[in-house]
Design a protein around this motif. Structure first.
Motif, PDB file in Angstrom:
ATOM      1  N   LYS A  55       2.429  18.139 -55.808  1.00  0.00           N
ATOM      2  CA  LYS A  55       1.907  18.250 -57.205  1.00  0.00           C
ATOM      3  C   LYS A  55       0.561  18.280 -57.073  1.00  0.00           C
ATOM      4  O   LYS A  55      -0.398  18.864 -58.421  1.00  0.00           O
ATOM      5  CB  LYS A  55       3.354  17.708 -57.642  1.00  0.00           C
ATOM      6  CG  LYS A  55       4.777  17.493 -58.070  1.00  0.00           C
ATOM      7  CD  LYS A  55       5.427  16.629 -58.640  1.00  0.00           C
ATOM      8  CE  LYS A  55       6.947  16.387 -58.703  1.00  0.00           C
ATOM      9  NZ  LYS A  55       7.620  16.407 -59.109  1.00  0.00           N
ATOM     10  N   ARG A  56      -0.090  17.274 -56.900  1.00  0.00           N
ATOM     11  CA  ARG A  56      -1.393  16.850 -57.381  1.00  0.00           C
ATOM     12  C   ARG A  56      -2.413  18.842 -56.536  1.00  0.00           C
ATOM     13  O   ARG A  56      -3.341  18.791 -57.349  1.00  0.00           O
ATOM     14  CB  ARG A  56      -1.943  16.197 -56.360  1.00  0.00           C
ATOM     15  CG  ARG A  56      -1.193  14.809 -56.425  1.00  0.00           C
ATOM     16  CD  ARG A  56      -1.496  13.445 -56.330  1.00  0.00           C
ATOM     17  NE  ARG A  56      -2.724  13.555 -55.164  1.00  0.00           N
ATOM     18  CZ  ARG A  56      -3.009  12.417 -53.691  1.00  0.00           C
ATOM     19  NH1 ARG A  56      -1.454  12.417 -53.535  1.00  0.00           N
ATOM     20  NH2 ARG A  56      -4.117  12.799 -53.347  1.00  0.00           N
ATOM     21  N   VAL A  57      -2.122  18.683 -55.301  1.00  0.00           N
ATOM     22  CA  VAL A  57      -2.518  19.933 -55.219  1.00  0.00           C
ATOM     23  C   VAL A  57      -2.742  21.465 -56.470  1.00  0.00           C
ATOM     24  O   VAL A  57      -3.697  22.652 -56.643  1.00  0.00           O
ATOM     25  CB  VAL A  57      -2.018  20.814 -53.806  1.00  0.00           C
ATOM     26  CG1 VAL A  57      -2.314  21.830 -53.511  1.00  0.00           C
ATOM     27  CG2 VAL A  57      -2.588  20.150 -52.702  1.00  0.00           C
ATOM     28  N   VAL A  58      -0.892  21.603 -56.645  1.00  0.00           N
ATOM     29  CA  VAL A  58      -1.067  22.647 -57.766  1.00  0.00           C
ATOM     30  C   VAL A  58      -1.552  22.020 -58.651  1.00  0.00           C
ATOM     31  O   VAL A  58      -2.421  22.609 -59.295  1.00  0.00           O
ATOM     32  CB  VAL A  58       0.443  22.607 -58.354  1.00  0.00           C
ATOM     33  CG1 VAL A  58       0.439  23.245 -59.463  1.00  0.00           C
ATOM     34  CG2 VAL A  58       1.415  23.259 -56.821  1.00  0.00           C
ATOM     35  N   ASN A  59      -2.097  20.651 -59.122  1.00  0.00           N
ATOM     36  CA  ASN A  59      -2.506  20.006 -60.755  1.00  0.00           C
ATOM     37  C   ASN A  59      -4.141  20.469 -60.202  1.00  0.00           C
ATOM     38  O   ASN A  59      -4.670  20.576 -61.070  1.00  0.00           O
ATOM     39  CB  ASN A  59      -1.857  19.381 -60.819  1.00  0.00           C
ATOM     40  CG  ASN A  59      -1.078  18.830 -61.237  1.00  0.00           C
ATOM     41  OD1 ASN A  59      -0.632  19.056 -61.827  1.00  0.00           O
ATOM     42  ND2 ASN A  59       0.149  17.305 -61.277  1.00  0.00           N
ATOM     43  N   GLU A  60      -4.585  20.356 -58.857  1.00  0.00           N
ATOM     44  CA  GLU A  60      -6.132  20.423 -59.026  1.00  0.00           C
ATOM     45  C   GLU A  60      -6.274  22.297 -58.758  1.00  0.00           C
ATOM     46  O   GLU A  60      -7.394  22.073 -59.562  1.00  0.00           O
ATOM     47  CB  GLU A  60      -6.524  20.355 -57.235  1.00  0.00           C
ATOM     48  CG  GLU A  60      -7.582  19.725 -57.105  1.00  0.00           C
ATOM     49  CD  GLU A  60      -8.003  19.389 -57.238  1.00  0.00           C
ATOM     50  OE1 GLU A  60      -9.698  19.377 -58.344  1.00  0.00           O
ATOM     51  OE2 GLU A  60      -7.908  17.866 -57.995  1.00  0.00           O
ATOM     52  N   LEU A  61      -5.534  23.087 -58.601  1.00  0.00           N
ATOM     53  CA  LEU A  61      -5.884  24.696 -58.619  1.00  0.00           C
ATOM     54  C   LEU A  61      -5.788  24.536 -59.994  1.00  0.00           C
ATOM     55  O   LEU A  61      -6.747  25.276 -60.719  1.00  0.00           O
ATOM     56  CB  LEU A  61      -5.002  25.396 -57.967  1.00  0.00           C
ATOM     57  CG  LEU A  61      -4.747  24.941 -56.531  1.00  0.00           C
ATOM     58  CD1 LEU A  61      -3.575  25.548 -55.703  1.00  0.00           C
ATOM     59  CD2 LEU A  61      -5.945  25.796 -55.834  1.00  0.00           C
TER      60      LEU A  61
END
Length: 169
Positions: free
Chosen positions: A15-21
Motif C-alpha cells: 500500500k505504501r509503494v502504491v501510494n508513493e507511486l
C-alpha cells in the motif's frame, strides 16, 4: 514507458509503494499488483489478464509470423502462370493481411493461456506471500521513481526494469 518491478514483503508495504507511486503522479491504471491466489488485495489495483499472461507478446509474434507466411504464399501465388499482373497486387495484399490476422489470433489464444514470462521469475516469492508491484512509468523518470521508493520504503526490492512496454496493456 518502461515497466518497473517491485517485490514487496507484505500488504502494508505494498500500500505504501502504491501510494508513493500515486504521489509521484503515476496514474493508477499504470500500477498493477500481483499476489498469491486467494490473497485479498483490498483497494490495491490488481493486475489483469494482459499483465499476468503472455497475450501481447504472443499476438506480436503471431502477427509477424503470419504476415511473413502470407507474403511468401502471395509471392508463390503470383509466380504461378495463371496469375496476371493486374490481380497480383491483390493476391499479395490479401494473403499477407489474412495470414497476419490468423497468426495474431491463434498466437493470442495460446498466449492468453501462458503465464507472463517476466513474472515467472517471481512465482516462488509470490507463492511465499510476497507482492509484486508493476509500475509503468515514463522512461525519463525511472531512476527518480526507483530512488524515491527505495528512500521511503527500505524493505522494497527493485527487481528489474523492462526496456519498453507495449502502449496499450
Amino acid at each position: 514507458m518502461r515497466r518497473i518491478y517491485f517485490l514487496v514483503p507484505d500488504i502494508d508495504s505494498t500500500k505504501r509503494v502504491v501510494n508513493e507511486l500515486l504521489l509521484a503522479r503515476i496514474e493508477e491504471r499504470h500500477i498493477h499488483v500481483i499476489a498469491k491466489s486467494g490473497t485479498p488485495l483490498e483497494d490495491l489495483p490488481e493486475a489483469n489478464l494482459l499483465q499476468k499472461s503472455d497475450f501481447v507478446p504472443a499476438v506480436q509474434q503471431g502477427l509477424a509470423l503470419g504476415g511473413t507466411t502470407g507474403l511468401l504464399a502471395g509471392l508463390v501465388a503470383v509466380a504461378l502462370p495463371p496469375a496476371s499482373t493486374v490481380i497480383a497486387g491483390g493476391i499479395l495484399l490479401g494473403t499477407t493481411v489474412v495470414s497476419a490476422g490468423i497468426g495474431a489470433w491463434l498466437s493470442g489464444m495460446i498466449g492468453v493461456n501462458l503465464g507472463n514470462r517476466r513474472i515467472k521469475e517471481f512465482e516462488d516469492a509470490i507463492e511465499a506471500g510476497h507482492f509484486l508491484v508493476l509500475a509503468d512509468v515514463p522512461a525519463d523518470r525511472v531512476e527518480e521513481i526507483e530512488k524515491s521508493i527505495k528512500q521511503h520504503i527500505a524493505e522494497v526490492e527493485v527487481e528489474t526494469t523492462e526496456p519498453k512496454i507495449p502502449a496499450f496493456p
